[in-house]
Design a protein around this motif. Structure first.
Motif, mmCIF file in Angstrom:
data_model
loop_
_atom_site.group_PDB
_atom_site.id
_atom_site.type_symbol
_atom_site.label_atom_id
_atom_site.label_comp_id
_atom_site.label_asym_id
_atom_site.label_seq_id
_atom_site.Cartn_x
_atom_site.Cartn_y
_atom_site.Cartn_z
ATOM 1 N N GLU A 33 0.840 -1.198 0.000
ATOM 2 C CA GLU A 33 0.000 0.000 0.000
ATOM 3 C C GLU A 33 0.872 1.244 0.000
ATOM 4 O OE1 GLU A 33 -3.878 1.666 2.508
ATOM 5 O OE2 GLU A 33 -2.288 0.605 3.580
ATOM 6 N N VAL A 34 0.426 2.256 -0.726
ATOM 7 C CA VAL A 34 1.112 3.545 -0.765
ATOM 8 C C VAL A 34 0.173 4.600 -0.192
ATOM 9 C CG1 VAL A 34 2.150 5.321 -2.221
ATOM 10 C CG2 VAL A 34 2.478 2.904 -2.790
ATOM 11 N N VAL A 35 0.614 5.233 0.887
ATOM 12 C CA VAL A 35 -0.184 6.271 1.549
ATOM 13 C C VAL A 35 0.556 7.595 1.421
ATOM 14 C CG1 VAL A 35 -1.253 7.024 3.698
ATOM 15 C CG2 VAL A 35 -1.040 4.579 3.206
ATOM 16 N N VAL A 36 -0.127 8.615 0.928
ATOM 17 C CA VAL A 36 0.488 9.944 0.800
ATOM 18 C C VAL A 36 -0.087 10.868 1.865
ATOM 19 C CG1 VAL A 36 1.111 9.817 -1.643
ATOM 20 C CG2 VAL A 36 -1.194 10.527 -1.014
ATOM 21 N N VAL A 37 0.737 11.761 2.378
ATOM 22 C CA VAL A 37 0.296 12.693 3.411
ATOM 23 C C VAL A 37 0.827 14.084 3.095
ATOM 24 C CG1 VAL A 37 2.274 12.039 4.855
ATOM 25 C CG2 VAL A 37 0.319 13.195 5.894
ATOM 26 N N SER A 38 -0.009 15.098 3.291
ATOM 27 C CA SER A 38 0.414 16.479 3.084
ATOM 28 C C SER A 38 0.043 17.299 4.307
ATOM 29 C CB SER A 38 -0.250 17.073 1.836
ATOM 30 O OG SER A 38 0.320 18.333 1.519
ATOM 31 N N ALA A 62 -4.945 8.883 0.987
ATOM 32 C CA ALA A 62 -4.240 10.115 1.350
ATOM 33 C C ALA A 62 -4.700 10.634 2.703
ATOM 34 C CB ALA A 62 -4.481 11.178 0.283
ATOM 35 N N ILE A 63 -3.805 11.379 3.337
ATOM 36 C CA ILE A 63 -4.100 12.040 4.605
ATOM 37 C C ILE A 63 -3.709 13.504 4.474
ATOM 38 C CG2 ILE A 63 -3.599 12.137 7.081
ATOM 39 C CD1 ILE A 63 -2.701 9.167 6.842
ATOM 40 N N LEU A 64 -4.634 14.389 4.759
ATOM 41 C CA LEU A 64 -4.354 15.822 4.749
ATOM 42 C C LEU A 64 -4.404 16.343 6.183
ATOM 43 C CD1 LEU A 64 -3.947 18.626 3.476
ATOM 44 C CD2 LEU A 64 -6.428 18.744 3.129
ATOM 45 N N ILE A 65 -3.288 16.917 6.628
ATOM 46 C CA ILE A 65 -3.236 17.521 7.961
ATOM 47 C C ILE A 65 -3.258 19.035 7.781
ATOM 48 C CG2 ILE A 65 -1.939 17.753 10.107
ATOM 49 C CD1 ILE A 65 -0.656 15.049 9.493
ATOM 50 N N ILE A 66 -4.383 19.643 8.134
ATOM 51 C CA ILE A 66 -4.514 21.098 7.986
ATOM 52 C C ILE A 66 -3.819 21.767 9.170
ATOM 53 C CG2 ILE A 66 -6.127 23.023 7.803
ATOM 54 C CD1 ILE A 66 -8.161 21.020 6.631
#
Length: 252
Positions: free
Chosen positions: A57-62, A83-87
């Motif tokens: 699995e490939v998980v992207v985070v910004s 994907a995971i977005l951390i505001i």
């Protein structure tokens, strides 16, 4: 094995950067933004590892502003699974510093338990080249920076690094942090069908507060200015005059 890839939203590398008239920073009004090129290479490498059967699995985070979800969708269209977005900021002019980013990534790593983190070696907006190294220190993981080739060999990663004297090949224990250099690969273009599929892939939104990380800047930008304008050259009439000018300039 799960691979985690941090990606950053930056000014597109084809755009000519303009400094604000008051010198308080870079003008981002109506400027095209895209994924940091080094991060794009990191995403590509993670996808290739999955295609080779060495990752599940490939998980992207910004980490940044809400608009970074566009960057994550690009990574999902390339082939990332979720994907995971951390505001961590409301203002697009706010840049989250490497230490805060590393602390947030460390929390994500604790949750996701990846076997490998592949990141770009640096972001083209601030050129810090620090997040990968800081994350390695916080986690106590092996690190291999400036990678131009990566291979997974059982519970180890064999990485060819670009150094001043040429190339250096090292073997590090997994889990590890690898930072990608330009020659690692050539990122693929997202096809239209994959762009449409990316809209349905999972994208979780969280905040820095959810992880208990303080992202207050430790640095203050005093002034931003354009590079000095290069002075015009001069023409010489003969070789003797050229030699004289070079001597006067201390070049010979």
């Amino acid at each position: 094995m799960k691979v985690l890839v941090p990606v950053k939203r930056v000014i597109d590398y084809n755009v000519k950067v303009r400094v604000k008239a008051d010198g308080t920073g870079v003008d981002l009004a109506n400027v095209k933004m895209s994924m940091n090129p080094f991060d794009e290479i990191a995403v590509e490498e993670a996808i290739r590892l999955k295609e080779a059967g060495k990752a599940d699995e490939v998980v992207v985070v910004s980490i940044g502003v809400k608009q970074a979800q566009e960057t994550l969708r690009t990574a999902l269209a390339m082939g990332a699974d979720r994907a995971i977005l951390i505001i961590a900021a409301d203002d697009v002019n706010t840049d989250i510093e490497p230490l805060a980013v590393a602390k947030l990534l460390a929390k994500v790593v604790e949750e996701e338990q990846p076997g490998l983190v592949v990141a770009g070696k640096q972001a083209i907006d601030n050129d810090m080249n620090a997040t990968g190294q800081m994350l390695s220190a916080l986690l106590g993981w092996s690190q291999a920076t400036f990678a131009s080739e990566v291979d997974i060999d059982g519970d180890k990663a064999v990485v060819t690094r670009e150094v001043d004297g040429g190339l250096q090949t090292i073997k590090v224990n997994l889990p590890a942090i690898v930072t990608a250099d330009l020659r690692l690969n050539e990122p693929r273009y997202a096809t239209l069908p994959n762009i449409m599929k990316a809209k349905k892939k999972p994208l979780d939104e969280k905040t820095a507060a959810d992880y208990g990380v303080d992202v207050t800047p430790r640095l203050e930008v005093v002034k931003t200015s354009e590079p000095a304008v290069r002075q015009a050259g001069i023409k010489v009439e003969s070789v003797d005059e050229l030699v004289t000018k070079l001597k006067e300039a201390g070049a010979i």
